[in-house]
Motif scaffolding. Sequence first.
Motif, PDB file in Angstrom:
ATOM      1  N   GLN A   1       0.586  -1.148  -0.016  1.00  0.00           N
ATOM      2  CA  GLN A   1       0.751  -0.063   0.354  1.00  0.00           C
ATOM      3  C   GLN A   1       0.999   1.335   0.212  1.00  0.00           C
ATOM      4  OE1 GLN A   1      -2.959  -0.299   2.805  1.00  0.00           O
ATOM      5  NE2 GLN A   1      -2.344  -2.089   3.061  1.00  0.00           N
ATOM      6  N   TRP A   2       1.444   1.502  -1.212  1.00  0.00           N
ATOM      7  CA  TRP A   2       2.049   2.646  -1.092  1.00  0.00           C
ATOM      8  C   TRP A   2       2.037   3.934  -0.391  1.00  0.00           C
ATOM      9  CZ3 TRP A   2       3.132   6.853  -4.795  1.00  0.00           C
ATOM     10  CH2 TRP A   2       1.733   7.129  -5.288  1.00  0.00           C
ATOM     11  N   LEU A   3       0.981   4.231  -0.839  1.00  0.00           N
ATOM     12  CA  LEU A   3       0.641   5.699  -0.018  1.00  0.00           C
ATOM     13  C   LEU A   3       0.153   5.592   1.918  1.00  0.00           C
ATOM     14  CD1 LEU A   3      -1.898   6.929  -3.012  1.00  0.00           C
ATOM     15  CD2 LEU A   3       0.679   7.967  -2.218  1.00  0.00           C
ATOM     16  N   ASP A   4       0.139   4.547   2.465  1.00  0.00           N
ATOM     17  CA  ASP A   4       0.024   4.340   3.929  1.00  0.00           C
ATOM     18  C   ASP A   4       0.987   3.571   4.403  1.00  0.00           C
ATOM     19  OD1 ASP A   4      -1.960   3.443   5.882  1.00  0.00           O
ATOM     20  OD2 ASP A   4      -1.325   1.582   6.225  1.00  0.00           O
ATOM     21  N   ARG A   5       1.332   5.651   4.730  1.00  0.00           N
ATOM     22  CA  ARG A   5       2.456   5.568   4.998  1.00  0.00           C
ATOM     23  C   ARG A   5       2.623   5.788   6.376  1.00  0.00           C
ATOM     24  NH1 ARG A   5       6.876   9.946   4.543  1.00  0.00           N
ATOM     25  NH2 ARG A   5       5.291  10.931   3.284  1.00  0.00           N
ATOM     26  N   ILE A   6       3.914   4.792   7.155  1.00  0.00           N
ATOM     27  CA  ILE A   6       3.861   5.121   8.720  1.00  0.00           C
ATOM     28  C   ILE A   6       4.554   5.532   8.525  1.00  0.00           C
ATOM     29  CG2 ILE A   6       5.074   2.848  10.423  1.00  0.00           C
ATOM     30  CD1 ILE A   6       4.000   0.459   8.439  1.00  0.00           C
ATOM     31  N   VAL A   7       4.295   5.487  10.314  1.00  0.00           N
ATOM     32  CA  VAL A   7       4.618   7.388  11.055  1.00  0.00           C
ATOM     33  C   VAL A   7       5.385   7.327  12.344  1.00  0.00           C
ATOM     34  CG1 VAL A   7       3.498   9.134   9.642  1.00  0.00           C
ATOM     35  CG2 VAL A   7       2.766   8.579  12.469  1.00  0.00           C
ATOM     36  N   ALA A   8       5.043   5.558  13.300  1.00  0.00           N
ATOM     37  CA  ALA A   8       5.267   5.603  14.259  1.00  0.00           C
ATOM     38  C   ALA A   8       6.998   4.926  14.539  1.00  0.00           C
ATOM     39  CB  ALA A   8       4.668   3.875  14.221  1.00  0.00           C
ATOM     40  N   HIS A   9       7.513   5.271  15.511  1.00  0.00           N
ATOM     41  CA  HIS A   9       9.025   5.110  15.768  1.00  0.00           C
ATOM     42  C   HIS A   9       9.734   6.139  14.803  1.00  0.00           C
ATOM     43  CE1 HIS A   9       7.045   2.119  18.330  1.00  0.00           C
ATOM     44  NE2 HIS A   9       6.958   1.059  17.019  1.00  0.00           N
ATOM     45  N   GLY A  10       9.170   6.858  14.054  1.00  0.00           N
ATOM     46  CA  GLY A  10      10.366   8.091  13.380  1.00  0.00           C
ATOM     47  C   GLY A  10      10.639   7.136  12.199  1.00  0.00           C
ATOM     48  N   LEU A  11       9.487   6.251  11.307  1.00  0.00           N
ATOM     49  CA  LEU A  11       9.751   6.108  10.266  1.00  0.00           C
ATOM     50  C   LEU A  11       8.453   6.558   9.640  1.00  0.00           C
ATOM     51  CD1 LEU A  11       9.037   1.766  10.608  1.00  0.00           C
ATOM     52  CD2 LEU A  11      11.269   2.731  10.459  1.00  0.00           C
ATOM     53  N   GLY A  12       8.013   7.386   9.359  1.00  0.00           N
ATOM     54  CA  GLY A  12       7.912   8.580   8.715  1.00  0.00           C
ATOM     55  C   GLY A  12       8.911   9.527   8.928  1.00  0.00           C
ATOM     56  N   THR A  13      10.461   9.763   9.096  1.00  0.00           N
ATOM     57  CA  THR A  13      10.964  11.223   9.143  1.00  0.00           C
ATOM     58  C   THR A  13      11.899  10.722   7.758  1.00  0.00           C
ATOM     59  OG1 THR A  13      10.805  11.467  10.816  1.00  0.00           O
ATOM     60  CG2 THR A  13      12.555  11.867   9.860  1.00  0.00           C
ATOM     61  N   ARG A  14      12.228  11.193   6.927  1.00  0.00           N
ATOM     62  CA  ARG A  14      12.592  11.455   5.881  1.00  0.00           C
ATOM     63  C   ARG A  14      14.214  11.587   5.976  1.00  0.00           C
ATOM     64  NH1 ARG A  14       9.873  13.733  -0.151  1.00  0.00           N
ATOM     65  NH2 ARG A  14       8.351  12.384   0.176  1.00  0.00           N
ATOM     66  N   SER A  15      15.522  11.318   5.748  1.00  0.00           N
ATOM     67  CA  SER A  15      16.763  11.849   5.925  1.00  0.00           C
ATOM     68  C   SER A  15      17.663  11.120   5.012  1.00  0.00           C
ATOM     69  CB  SER A  15      16.816  10.776   7.621  1.00  0.00           C
ATOM     70  OG  SER A  15      16.647   9.268   7.392  1.00  0.00           O
ATOM     71  N   ARG A  16      19.078  11.186   5.601  1.00  0.00           N
ATOM     72  CA  ARG A  16      20.017  10.334   4.928  1.00  0.00           C
ATOM     73  C   ARG A  16      19.927   9.310   5.403  1.00  0.00           C
ATOM     74  NH1 ARG A  16      22.747  11.864   0.670  1.00  0.00           N
ATOM     75  NH2 ARG A  16      23.945  10.155   1.327  1.00  0.00           N
ATOM     76  N   VAL A  17      20.849   8.228   5.163  1.00  0.00           N
ATOM     77  CA  VAL A  17      21.224   6.937   5.732  1.00  0.00           C
ATOM     78  C   VAL A  17      22.435   6.108   4.557  1.00  0.00           C
ATOM     79  CG1 VAL A  17      19.988   5.803   3.687  1.00  0.00           C
ATOM     80  CG2 VAL A  17      19.598   4.718   5.958  1.00  0.00           C
ATOM     81  N   GLU A  18      22.463   5.264   5.794  1.00  0.00           N
ATOM     82  CA  GLU A  18      23.474   4.076   5.234  1.00  0.00           C
ATOM     83  C   GLU A  18      22.990   3.440   6.070  1.00  0.00           C
ATOM     84  OE1 GLU A  18      26.986   4.973   8.369  1.00  0.00           O
ATOM     85  OE2 GLU A  18      27.017   7.258   6.890  1.00  0.00           O
ATOM     86  N   LEU A  19      23.370   2.916   4.624  1.00  0.00           N
ATOM     87  CA  LEU A  19      22.407   0.485   4.677  1.00  0.00           C
ATOM     88  C   LEU A  19      23.942   0.147   5.550  1.00  0.00           C
ATOM     89  CD1 LEU A  19      19.852   0.443   2.629  1.00  0.00           C
ATOM     90  CD2 LEU A  19      19.539   1.052   5.228  1.00  0.00           C
TER      91      LEU A  19
END
Length: 203
Positions: A91-109
């Motif tokens: 569900q590509w529009l059902d954004r999850i914001v819990a636990h900070g998962l909705g925050t866009r950011s830089r990332v290192e995987l």
Amino acid sequence: MTTLNSGFQLYRLAADQKSAEVTDWSARISWVLGLAVFVAFVYWLMRQGWKWRGRLQSGIPALATTPEGFADGEKLLTLTGRYHASTTAGQWLDRIVAHGLGTRSRVELTLTEQGLDVVRPGAADFFVPAAALREARLDKALAGKVLPEGGLLVITWALGDQLIDSGFRSDHAAEHQAWVDAVNHLGGAAAHHPTSTTEGTAR
């Protein structure tokens, strides 16, 4: 006489031009203040919607943290880029914001046999154990963010009984396919024993 008439006409023309330059500052200030109030109201509504969504998702389990000794393991792949969002899988529009998962950011995987380590400067880090990895794919849209075809690396993983799609974009998009192959290989065994009660990731 002609000279006087010409001079008078020039005077009137100059006076008209000067009058045209007068600005109604009170009307302009009122318009600017009204626009600022409207923008603030829209921003407030967005924040309220964000908080409301967070309350609805309060039952989502806490994110796992990086296990001790993870850095000592062999790194299969690393990636530097951007974390865009997480949504309910499929569900590509059902954004999850819990636990900070909705925050866009830089990332290192970092991917190892233990799982996927997600380090986000300025946002919450999290860890996805290998057993929780389900699949990876190339996509172009997630949570309202649209990119060129294949411009988004989407990794599907399980958090408790919830299947989640997380979208990443590498600084070097050519790396995406290698990540798809590696995550699908690592999560292959777990894919035969799904823990989610959702309907999968098909759109």
